[in-house]
Write a protein that holds these residues in place. Structure first.
Motif, mmCIF file in Angstrom:
data_model
loop_
_atom_site.group_PDB
_atom_site.id
_atom_site.type_symbol
_atom_site.label_atom_id
_atom_site.label_comp_id
_atom_site.label_asym_id
_atom_site.label_seq_id
_atom_site.Cartn_x
_atom_site.Cartn_y
_atom_site.Cartn_z
ATOM 1 N N LEU A 1 2.337 -2.043 0.527
ATOM 2 C CA LEU A 1 3.446 -1.325 -0.093
ATOM 3 C C LEU A 1 4.261 -0.559 0.955
ATOM 4 O O LEU A 1 3.784 -0.268 2.045
ATOM 5 N N TYR B 1 8.211 0.437 2.916
ATOM 6 C CA TYR B 1 9.327 -0.227 3.593
ATOM 7 C C TYR B 1 9.597 0.462 4.924
ATOM 8 O O TYR B 1 9.563 1.695 5.012
ATOM 9 N N ILE C 1 4.121 -7.003 6.025
ATOM 10 C CA ILE C 1 3.156 -8.044 5.711
ATOM 11 C C ILE C 1 1.942 -7.920 6.616
ATOM 12 O O ILE C 1 2.013 -7.333 7.705
ATOM 13 N N ARG D 1 7.042 -4.845 -3.697
ATOM 14 C CA ARG D 1 6.774 -5.289 -2.341
ATOM 15 C C ARG D 1 7.944 -4.940 -1.432
ATOM 16 O O ARG D 1 9.108 -5.118 -1.786
ATOM 17 N N THR E 1 -0.165 1.650 2.314
ATOM 18 C CA THR E 1 1.238 1.998 2.093
ATOM 19 C C THR E 1 1.836 2.477 3.409
ATOM 20 O O THR E 1 1.261 3.339 4.084
ATOM 21 N N VAL F 1 -1.524 -7.367 -0.475
ATOM 22 C CA VAL F 1 -0.440 -6.521 -0.963
ATOM 23 C C VAL F 1 -0.298 -5.311 -0.045
ATOM 24 O O VAL F 1 -1.255 -4.550 0.155
ATOM 25 N N ASN G 1 3.891 -2.851 -8.764
ATOM 26 C CA ASN G 1 3.981 -2.617 -7.325
ATOM 27 C C ASN G 1 5.202 -3.342 -6.767
ATOM 28 O O ASN G 1 5.394 -4.531 -7.018
#
Length: 350
Positions: free
Chosen positions: A299, A301, A289, A285, A32, A297, A283
């Motif tokens: 998590l 931003y 990446i 997205r 994350t 995956v 979850n």
């Protein structure tokens, strides 16, 4: 007699049933990434953590990711390195002199100690309209099953939204400071459990990071080019914060449309009521990446935004409603985050 015999036979059958063991495959530890850079002065922070999924012996445990190489790069090729905070592992901070430039696009790039590389999609820093006025008011919140309402302070901002562009707003709180009042005269010795009043100190200044109770976001679809008032924050009253004076800076960020959509989805999921009509949790997205495995995956931003802020001092005596005063029977300096002297820029009369 026959009834008793039948009962014993049934009991023997039940006791011989073997338990069925369910084996659940251990899920991956999902990376994350939470990070925001803005046009305000730094340092800006990116936080890296891993959370174990269902089936792991560490389920529910969030662990910091340490030793990573973290950089922010703009479209001109300028690179800024973020260094790990040794006191808060997993937090990577930019130099205090770094601030994002409005109009430029920024990409977050991360390399972990195992060599894996992650990148964000570019985020453009948009110009942010100023806060024309900031006010606050008491807000009571009924609590199911409780006689007394919860309460706190809501922040209301007035802004003049630009007409020539579509704007997306995100409000956050800065670390806050407030006057903490305690009762050292009520101190009780822990060993003898007898009164042992202290001469000092009853008044300190406590710093804390409260955050907002929810995501306060907005887009200007309904007020493009107009002046508007919006609720932009809320701080819960814990019986101590608003006894005297509370100071906080409200930060107004101008974010991208993609960041707004991400935060809106997170807000919707965090406000699920628990009814059968709620959508199932999932979850969400973000814009990060893995360059080694695009199917992994990831998590979180990475946000790049224009920022403006406004400081407010809240006089607790002016609030329409406050919680009962919390009692701390000790020297206020014993409370974590509290100091005797006010901050050098403390100025409620400004």
């Amino acid at each position: 007699m026959y009834k008793r015999l039948i009962y014993l036979l049934l009991l023997v059958q039940v006791s011989c049933i073997d338990p069925y063991e369910v084996t659940v495959a251990e899920g991956p530890q999902i990376l994350t990434i939470e990070g925001t850079i803005t046009s305000a002065a730094g340092p800006h922070t990116v936080r890296l953590t891993r959370g174990a999924t269902y089936g792991s012996v560490f389920e529910g445990l969030i662990r910091p990711v340490t030793g990573a190489t973290v950089i922010v790069r703009d479209e001109l090729g300028n690179v800024t390195y973020l260094s790990e905070n040794l006191e808060n592992r997993g937090d990577y901070q930019s130099p205090a002199s770094f601030s994002a430039i409005v109009g430029r696009s920024y990409t977050l790039q991360i390399q972990l100690t195992d060599g894996k590389v992650y990148s964000s999609f570019p985020e453009k820093v948009n110009n942010v309209p100023p806060i024309r006025n900031l006010t606050y008011q008491s807000e009571r919140i009924p609590v199911e099953g409780e006689i007394n309402d919860a309460s706190g302070v809501s922040f209301i901002v007035d802004i003049d939204d630009p007409a020539e562009e579509n704007n997306f707003y995100f409000w956050r709180n800065s670390p806050a400071t407030y006057v903490l009042e305690t009762r050292p005269d009520l101190y009780v010795d822990r060993e003898t459990m007898s009164p042992a009043p202290k001469d000092c100190c009853a008044v300190c200044y406590k710093s804390e990071t409260t955050g907002n109770s929810s995501f306060f976001i907005a887009n200007d679809d309904n007020f493009n080019g107009l002046s508007t008032r919006i609720k932009a924050g809320f701080i819960l009253d814990d019986g101590l914060r608003f006894v005297n004076t509370y100071r906080v800076d409200l930060r107004q960020l101008s974010i991208s449309a993609e960041a707004y959509r991400f935060l809106r989805l997170v807000k919707q999921q965090t406000e699920i009521s628990g009814s059968v009509f709620d959508p199932p949790p999932a979850n969400i997205r973000g814009n990060m990446i893995s360059l080694d495995n695009p199917d992994e995956v990831v998590l979180g931003y990475f946000i790049a935004a224009g920022e403006t802020s406004q400081r407010v001092y809240i006089n607790g005596a002016e609030l329409d409603f406050r919680q009962n005063v919390g009692i701390i029977a000790d020297d206020c300096r014993q409370v974590e985050g509290s100091v005797f002297d006010p901050p050098v820029d403390w100025d409620p009369g400004a």
